[in-house]
Design an enzyme around this catalytic site. Structure first.
Site, PDB file in Angstrom:
ATOM      1  N   ARG A 208       0.492  -1.160   0.030  1.00  0.00           N
ATOM      2  CA  ARG A 208       0.117   0.548   0.450  1.00  0.00           C
ATOM      3  C   ARG A 208       0.706   0.936   0.144  1.00  0.00           C
ATOM      4  NH1 ARG A 208      -2.383  -3.721  -1.484  1.00  0.00           N
ATOM      5  NH2 ARG A 208      -4.050  -4.806  -0.607  1.00  0.00           N
TER       6      ARG A 208
ATOM      7  N   CYS B 150     -10.306   0.199   3.573  1.00  0.00           N
ATOM      8  CA  CYS B 150      -9.716  -0.232   5.032  1.00  0.00           C
ATOM      9  C   CYS B 150      -9.285   0.647   5.692  1.00  0.00           C
ATOM     10  CB  CYS B 150      -8.690  -1.429   4.609  1.00  0.00           C
ATOM     11  SG  CYS B 150      -9.231  -2.694   4.784  1.00  0.00           S
TER      12      CYS B 150
ATOM     13  N   GLU C  16      -4.192   3.197   6.765  1.00  0.00           N
ATOM     14  CA  GLU C  16      -3.639   3.111   5.274  1.00  0.00           C
ATOM     15  C   GLU C  16      -4.298   4.382   4.091  1.00  0.00           C
ATOM     16  OE1 GLU C  16      -5.298  -0.023   2.293  1.00  0.00           O
ATOM     17  OE2 GLU C  16      -4.555  -1.049   3.413  1.00  0.00           O
TER      18      GLU C  16
END
Length: 304
Positions: free
Chosen positions: A170, A218, A287
């Site tokens: 990510r 998320c 994130e």
């Protein structure tokens, strides 16, 4: 306090555009200035000018994976509206950054290409997918990307190989280096994808994630060897709500907007989750990109 006089730009702009309309979270106040970018030359002109006057700007695509402030953004927002794709030789495809990543996955499968099945149901744009190295437990975009073209802060065209992108979980080089992601060349394989396979991926996502409710995806990165959602659930936080923000009863690593959530309410839930897990010796890193009202000049920006 007297309101600051409006700035003048050598191109058309919109003022006080509400960012909640451009956010999958449906949260966010007005941006001082806003412009949809439709062409490469337009992007170069705007970025070059903003850089020359040292004015802070934010690049957005589909508005996923980021949380805008309720007060808005005290700067200039560039909305990436550069769409399109080109099928090249040897099962390669060039996709422009404003294109929906999920739509790209669907289009490639329809045309007999394999490699982007994991894109099914992933919100965000192609540019955002590169910015965040988007993916699932099965795969991510680093497995197929071969080259990315960008526009740097001086308005110059740049090209990066996959090795130069510094793709990791990510993350990419663009988290620390502000550039307008323009396009990505992907290497797929000429192989008919089963429609049932793509549907099963999407169906699993619909069953396990609050796909139909406003969220940013998320919230936290998964710690190595485990799942942030499972840790939050085990801590008894699933379903906890503050105002209009709620930790999803379906998937604990999602915070959903149940109606009129504010950015402060979302940040309060994030803080509760982090402090609760901290007592267990677990540090959760978020994130999503939390976009401040007052940005730092030339700070990394969201492209999703």
């Amino acid at each position: 306090m007297k309101e600051a006089a409006p700035m003048h730009f050598p191109f058309p702009v919109r003022r006080s555009v509400w960012l909640n309309r451009y956010s999958t979270f449906r949260i966010g106040g007005p941006a001082n200035y806003f412009k949809a970018i439709h062409t490469i030359e337009e992007a170069r002109e705007v970025i070059r000018f903003l850089h020359s006057i040292n004015y802070p700007f934010l690049i957005i695509g589909k508005g996923s994976n980021c949380l805008f402030d309720d007060r808005g953004f005290d700067g200039f927002v560039l909305y990436n509206a550069i769409y399109g794709k080109q099928f090249l030789e040897d099962a390669r495809i060039k996709a422009y950054s404003g294109l929906s990543f999920a739509a790209l996955g669907k289009a490639t499968a329809y045309n007999g290409y394999s490699g982007l099945e994991f894109a099914a149901g992933i919100p965000g744009s192609v540019g955002g997918a590169i910015f965040m190295n988007a993916g699932t437990n099965e795969s991510d975009i680093s497995s197929v990307v071969r080259n990315v073209e960008t526009i740097n802060s001086e308005g110059e065209l740049c090209s990066y190989s996959v090795e130069e992108l510094e793709l990791s979980y990510r993350s990419s080089r663009f988290h620390r280096q502000q550039e307008f992601i323009l396009s990505a060349t992907l290497q797929l394989s000429k192989k008919q994808v089963s429609a049932d396979h793509s549907k099963s991926i999407l169906q699993h996502r619909l069953m396990t994630q609050p796909y139909t409710q406003p969220s940013a995806g998320c919230i936290f990165r998964n710690p190595e060897g485990t799942s942030a959602g499972k840790l939050i659930d085990a801590a008894g936080l699933k379903g906890l709500a503050i105002g209009g923000a709620q930790i999803s009863p379906l998937h604990a690593n999602f915070i959903i907007n149940t109606g009129k959530a504010t950015s402060d309410e979302v940040k309060q839930l994030i803080a509760i989750i982090q402090s609760t897990l901290k007592t267990q010796g677990i540090d959760l890193e978020h994130e999503i990109r939390i976009i401040p009202y007052q940005p730092k000049i030339h700070s990394p920006v969201s492209e999703k």
